[in-house]
Each structure stands twice: as C-alpha cells, then as structure tokens.
Motif scaffolding. Structure first.
Motif, short mmCIF file in Angstrom:
data_model
loop_
_atom_site.label_atom_id
_atom_site.label_comp_id
_atom_site.label_asym_id
_atom_site.label_seq_id
_atom_site.Cartn_x
_atom_site.Cartn_y
_atom_site.Cartn_z
N VAL A 42 0.84 -1.21 0.00
CA VAL A 42 0.00 0.00 0.00
C VAL A 42 0.87 1.25 0.00
CG1 VAL A 42 -1.57 1.38 1.42
CG2 VAL A 42 -2.06 -1.05 1.04
N PHE A 43 1.86 1.29 0.90
CA PHE A 43 2.72 2.47 1.00
C PHE A 43 3.63 2.60 -0.22
CE2 PHE A 43 2.16 1.66 5.73
CZ PHE A 43 1.15 2.61 5.84
N LEU A 44 4.22 1.50 -0.64
CA LEU A 44 5.12 1.54 -1.79
C LEU A 44 4.37 1.94 -3.06
CD1 LEU A 44 7.90 1.01 -3.07
CD2 LEU A 44 7.22 -1.39 -3.33
N GLY A 45 3.22 1.32 -3.30
CA GLY A 45 2.45 1.60 -4.51
C GLY A 45 1.97 3.03 -4.59
N ASN A 46 1.41 3.54 -3.51
CA ASN A 46 0.88 4.90 -3.54
C ASN A 46 1.98 5.95 -3.54
OD1 ASN A 46 -2.23 4.77 -3.37
ND2 ASN A 46 -1.60 3.30 -1.82
N PHE A 47 3.09 5.68 -2.82
CA PHE A 47 4.23 6.59 -2.89
C PHE A 47 4.80 6.63 -4.30
CE2 PHE A 47 5.03 6.61 1.84
CZ PHE A 47 5.05 7.99 1.96
N MET A 48 4.82 5.48 -4.96
CA MET A 48 5.33 5.42 -6.31
C MET A 48 4.46 6.24 -7.27
SD MET A 48 6.01 2.03 -8.64
CE MET A 48 4.24 1.67 -8.68
N VAL A 49 3.15 6.12 -7.13
CA VAL A 49 2.24 6.91 -7.97
C VAL A 49 2.46 8.41 -7.74
CG1 VAL A 49 -0.18 7.50 -8.38
CG2 VAL A 49 0.49 5.11 -8.19
N LEU A 50 2.57 8.80 -6.48
CA LEU A 50 2.81 10.22 -6.16
C LEU A 50 4.15 10.69 -6.71
CD1 LEU A 50 1.50 10.34 -2.49
CD2 LEU A 50 0.48 11.50 -4.45
N HIS A 51 5.18 9.86 -6.59
CA HIS A 51 6.51 10.24 -7.08
C HIS A 51 6.51 10.40 -8.60
CE1 HIS A 51 10.87 10.32 -7.49
NE2 HIS A 51 10.78 9.35 -8.38
N VAL A 52 5.86 9.46 -9.29
CA VAL A 52 5.83 9.51 -10.75
C VAL A 52 5.10 10.76 -11.23
CG1 VAL A 52 4.77 8.40 -12.76
CG2 VAL A 52 6.07 7.03 -11.14
N ILE A 53 3.98 11.07 -10.61
CA ILE A 53 3.21 12.25 -11.01
C ILE A 53 3.98 13.53 -10.70
CG2 ILE A 53 1.09 13.57 -10.59
CD1 ILE A 53 -0.33 10.89 -10.12
N ARG A 54 4.65 13.56 -9.56
CA ARG A 54 5.37 14.78 -9.16
C ARG A 54 6.58 15.04 -10.05
NH1 ARG A 54 9.67 16.34 -6.10
NH2 ARG A 54 10.28 14.18 -5.72
N THR A 55 7.28 13.98 -10.46
CA THR A 55 8.55 14.17 -11.17
C THR A 55 8.43 14.22 -12.69
OG1 THR A 55 8.94 11.77 -11.09
CG2 THR A 55 9.87 13.12 -9.30
N ASP A 56 7.29 13.83 -13.23
CA ASP A 56 7.12 13.82 -14.69
C ASP A 56 6.22 14.98 -15.12
OD1 ASP A 56 6.72 13.32 -17.36
OD2 ASP A 56 6.48 11.16 -17.11
N PRO A 57 6.79 16.01 -15.73
CA PRO A 57 5.98 17.18 -16.14
C PRO A 57 4.84 16.83 -17.10
CG PRO A 57 8.32 17.68 -16.27
CD PRO A 57 8.22 16.21 -16.03
N SER A 58 5.01 15.75 -17.88
CA SER A 58 3.94 15.38 -18.82
C SER A 58 2.69 14.87 -18.11
CB SER A 58 4.45 14.30 -19.79
OG SER A 58 4.71 13.08 -19.11
N LEU A 59 2.82 14.53 -16.83
CA LEU A 59 1.67 14.05 -16.05
C LEU A 59 1.03 15.15 -15.22
CD1 LEU A 59 3.02 10.60 -14.79
CD2 LEU A 59 1.72 11.10 -16.86
#
Length: 314
Positions: A40-57
């Motif tokens: 739960v923590f790894l998956g949701n942190f990963m989604v937040l990290h991907v959205i935060r670091t990728d300007p296209s998202l």
C-alpha cells in the motif's frame, strides 16, 4: 456477569478483535498483512513520485489520481498501528479517545475517497463529452478549488456525530468487531440515546457516499451516450478505455463499503469472521488495488513506472 464483562462495561477502553480462534497463528498471519501494508505504501508513494517528477503528467486527470493516492496512504496510516499491533502482540485494546479519533479519520478518508472518485468521473465526463474545452474548464485554479472543497466536505461534516461519541454511556461489553474503530461499532455498545448519531450518520452516508455514487452513475450514462454518438467503432473503444481504470477504482471502493454496511445493519448474528473479513477488505483493498489498477490500465503511468524500475536496474 463475569469479571471480564464487568471490566469491559465500566472501563473506558475497548478490546480490539483480530481473528477469533487463530490467536496462536498471529505471527504467521502478520506476514501477509505486513506485506499488504508495505505494498500500500510503496504503490501509492510510487504513484505520487511519478506524477510529481514527470511534467507530462501535470494534467487534471493525474492531479486527481494524486489526491486518490494520498487518501489511500492516509487510510493505511490510520489503521496500521492497531491492525498490525494485534498481530504482532503489542496492542490488545484502545482508549475511547483514540478510538474516536481513529473512527474520525477512517470515515473522513472514506468520504474523501468517494469525493475524489466523483471528481475523477467529472474529469472523464469533460474529457469525453467536451474535449475542446477540457483545458479551459479544468484549470489548475479550479482543480485546487475542487481539492479544497473535497477536504472541507470530508473533514467538517463528520465532527458533530464523532464528538457525540465522547458523551455516550457505553454500558455493553467493550468488544469491537474489528481491529480498528468504526462509528457504527461504537454506538452498538452505547446505552444512551443514539438517535442523533443514527439519523445524522445516515444523512452523512446519503449526502456523501450515496449521492456521489448516483452522480458517478449519471456521469457514465452521459459518457456512454456521447460515446455511442461517435461514428467510428475504434474511437468508441479508445474513449471507453480511458474510463476503465476509474470504473475499476469505483468498484473496489464501493463494493466493500456496501458489503460492510449490510453486515453491520443486518448481519449481527453472522459469524465474527464475516465482520473481520469484510472490515479488512474495506480498509485495505482500495489502497492496495488502486496503484495496481492505474499502473496497469493507464498507459502514461505504466510507461513511467517501467522507466523508473529500468533506471534502477541499470
């Protein structure tokens, strides 16, 4: 009445229920539950990290997904201590104040997730039914206002019914049905007048969860109507595919809630195992499944996650 029952009635502490009859197997049961919380923590942190670091998202759809991931993270944090504490053997009971606080966060986060899912349905409706005005309707300013509205709606409507729990007289045995606290579980043990809690609580469910579900259904009826008006079959499929992730997220959220509500309302004589099973599904299934659903079904998230892991493997 046994001494334990007298203690339960007169104490301001409540006994948490894990898995009845399997107390000797808790060390083994804790392994899958610890793994689920880690996912739960790894998956949701990963989604937040991907959205935060990728300007296209940095788009409305992914901003709402970030809100969903943050809500799921908080839901995991609000229940982890008592759920894993029972299995690891260092938590057996909870004070009234802590129980009330936990029930506030659990119910508030449930309302918040429902509101976010409604906002995501509105996003899909605009994207499919009014694509030319999508960027002008869902501006960053409006998304921020939607986020603040969701936060206020989820946090400010619940306190009246939760605060009242502090002043009820709990004269029945203080044994909870789950390894966490819920409003409906606490009022079941009260001997005071609970009409306000029952009526207000029902009004909250109707004005939040039920209303959101109806509006989500209406939005998809309108989306389906717009999609069927598209001449090209390929374009129809392409439009509907953008909604698959959201439909799955709505399903994994509402189905456990409906099941748990039915059990609390009509299943008092059912086996405690039914309450335990549905309770754990209710708090863990959506936070666990949402990152998986969006990582598999949403192309942009899937590609970014693949690149993230490929980079780490270099």
């Amino acid at each position: 009445m046994s001494p334990i029952s007298i203690l339960n009635v007169n104490s301001s502490r409540f006994i948490l229920t894990g898995f009845p009859g399997l107390e000797g197997h808790y060390p083994w049961i804790s392994i899958p539950f610890s793994s689920i919380y880690a996912m739960v923590f790894l998956g949701n942190f990963m989604v937040l990290h991907v959205i935060r670091t990728d300007p296209s998202l940095h788009q409305p759809m992914f901003y709402f997904l970030a809100m969903l991931a943050l809500t799921d993270l908080c839901m995991g944090l609000s229940t982890m201590y008592t759920v894993l504490g029972i299995l690891w053997g260092f938590v057996h009971e909870i004070s009234l104040d802590s129980c009330i606080a936990q029930s506030y966060f659990i119910h508030g986060l449930s309302f918040m997730e429902s509101s976010v899912l409604l906002a995501m349905a509105f996003d899909r409706y605009i994207a499919i039914c009014n694509p030319l005005r999508y960027s002008s309707i869902l501006t960053n300013d409006k998304i921020m206002k939607i986020g603040v509205t969701i936060l206020c709606r989820s946090s400010l409507l619940i306190p009246p019914v939760i605060i009242r729990l502090k002043f009820l007289n709990y004269c029945r045995p203080h044994i909870l049905s789950h390894s966490f606290c819920l409003h409906q579980d606490l009022i079941r043990m009260a001997c005071s007048d609970i009409r306000f809690n029952s009526i207000y609580g029902l009004a909250l469910v109707i004005s939040n969860l039920l209303l959101d579900a109806v509006l989500i259904l209406i939005s998809y009826i309108m989306i389906l109507h717009a999609v069927l008006a598209i001449a090209s079959w390929e374009e129809r499929i392409k439009s509907l595919q953008t909604c698959v992730s959201h439909i799955c997220a709505v399903s994994v959220f509402y189905i456990p809630i409906i099941g748990l509500t039915m059990v609390h309302r009509f299943g008092r004589h059912l086996s405690p195992w039914v309450h335990v099973l549905l309770g754990n599904i209710y708090i863990l299934f959506p936070p666990l499944m949402n990152p998986i659903i969006y990582s598999i079904k949403t192309q942009q998230i899937r590609k970014r996650v693949q690149r993230l892991f490929n980079f780490k493997n270099l």
